[in-house]
Write a protein that holds these residues in place. Structure first.
Motif, PDB file in Angstrom:
ATOM      1  N   GLU A 139       0.835  -1.214   0.000  1.00 44.86           N
ATOM      2  CA  GLU A 139       0.000   0.000   0.000  1.00 44.86           C
ATOM      3  C   GLU A 139       0.863   1.254   0.000  1.00 44.86           C
ATOM      4  OE1 GLU A 139      -2.425  -0.334   3.435  1.00 44.86           O
ATOM      5  OE2 GLU A 139      -3.620  -2.004   2.659  1.00 44.86           O
TER       6      GLU A 139
ATOM      7  N   ARG B 215       2.373   1.619  -3.546  1.00 41.93           N
ATOM      8  CA  ARG B 215       1.384   2.082  -4.527  1.00 41.93           C
ATOM      9  C   ARG B 215       1.046   3.564  -4.327  1.00 41.93           C
ATOM     10  NH1 ARG B 215      -0.702  -3.086  -3.578  1.00 41.93           N
ATOM     11  NH2 ARG B 215      -2.106  -2.297  -1.983  1.00 41.93           N
TER      12      ARG B 215
ATOM     13  N   THR C  81       1.818   6.274  -7.366  1.00 43.68           N
ATOM     14  CA  THR C  81       0.615   6.776  -8.040  1.00 43.68           C
ATOM     15  C   THR C  81       0.266   8.185  -7.594  1.00 43.68           C
ATOM     16  OG1 THR C  81      -0.827   5.775  -6.346  1.00 43.68           O
ATOM     17  CG2 THR C  81      -0.337   4.448  -8.322  1.00 43.68           C
TER      18      THR C  81
END
Length: 208
Positions: A201, A204, A208
């Protein structure tokens, strides 16, 4: 390492640290606490920082302070150097187990993991593995400096001199209730922050 990158960049770099995680095998139900009067150390024994740590621990902590109290040291890992083999041959309380296929099984009766790191950097996987197996970690500051959230006396026991390390190991070995509290808190920290899905997590979110 993150701090050094910031320093080299003159404070202008944006540096994010994504930690290691642990395999699911270290997230199995917490096993019963080990009851032996023993401590464990594991890792690749050809790695310089591991050798420095073991040499310091065996010669300056175990021999003068823990061996007289009957504390056994279980060393697990491949590539034991000649000096370590010779040391173990002269001391029946130092056991060289070599490579083992199942770390948890080899340490099932050992209640304490020692991580007397003097050199090196980064997050020590052995600390996370110990949290997962339910061993209480007694470490130098360097050995746990990258384990975010780990607090001395709550998740780990931190000591930096030979005398303090020896006293810390004996204190933990002689306090079953304290060991249970420490290993429970360490396992909770592992579950919350170091599962691969939690690490993923963070990664990411960064990219992103």
């Amino acid at each position: 390492d993150s701090g050094e990158l910031r320093r080299l960049a003159g404070g202008s770099a944006v540096v994010h640290t994504v930690p290691n995680g642990v395999d699911e095998r270290f997230l199995a139900p917490l096993p019963p606490a080990g009851g032996a009067r023993a401590v464990g150390f594991w890792g690749n024994l050809v790695f310089g920082p591991n050798q420095d740590s073991l040499r310091f621990f065996l010669r300056e902590v175990h021999a003068p302070l823990l061996r007289p109290a009957g504390v056994r040291v279980v060393v697990i890992g491949p590539n034991a150097p000649d000096w370590l083999v010779a040391h173990a041959a002269q001391d029946p309380l130092v056991e060289l187990a070599g490579f083992v296929p199942d770390l948890a099984a080899a340490l099932a009766d050992v209640p304490v993991a020692v991580n007397a790191m003097l050199t090196g950097s980064g997050l020590k996987n052995k600390v996370l593995e110990a949290f997962g197996m339910g061993l209480v970690v007694v470490s130098t500051t360097r050995g746990v400096e990258a384990v975010a959230g780990a607090r001395d006396g709550e998740h780990v026991v931190v000591a930096d001199t030979a005398d303090d390390l020896g006293a810390a190991v004996l204190r933990v070995l002689d306090d079953p209730a304290g060991r249970e509290r420490l290993r429970g808190a360490a396992r909770a920290l592992l579950e919350d922050d170091y599962r691969w899905e939690r690490v993923g997590e963070r990664w990411r979110s960064l990219v992103t």
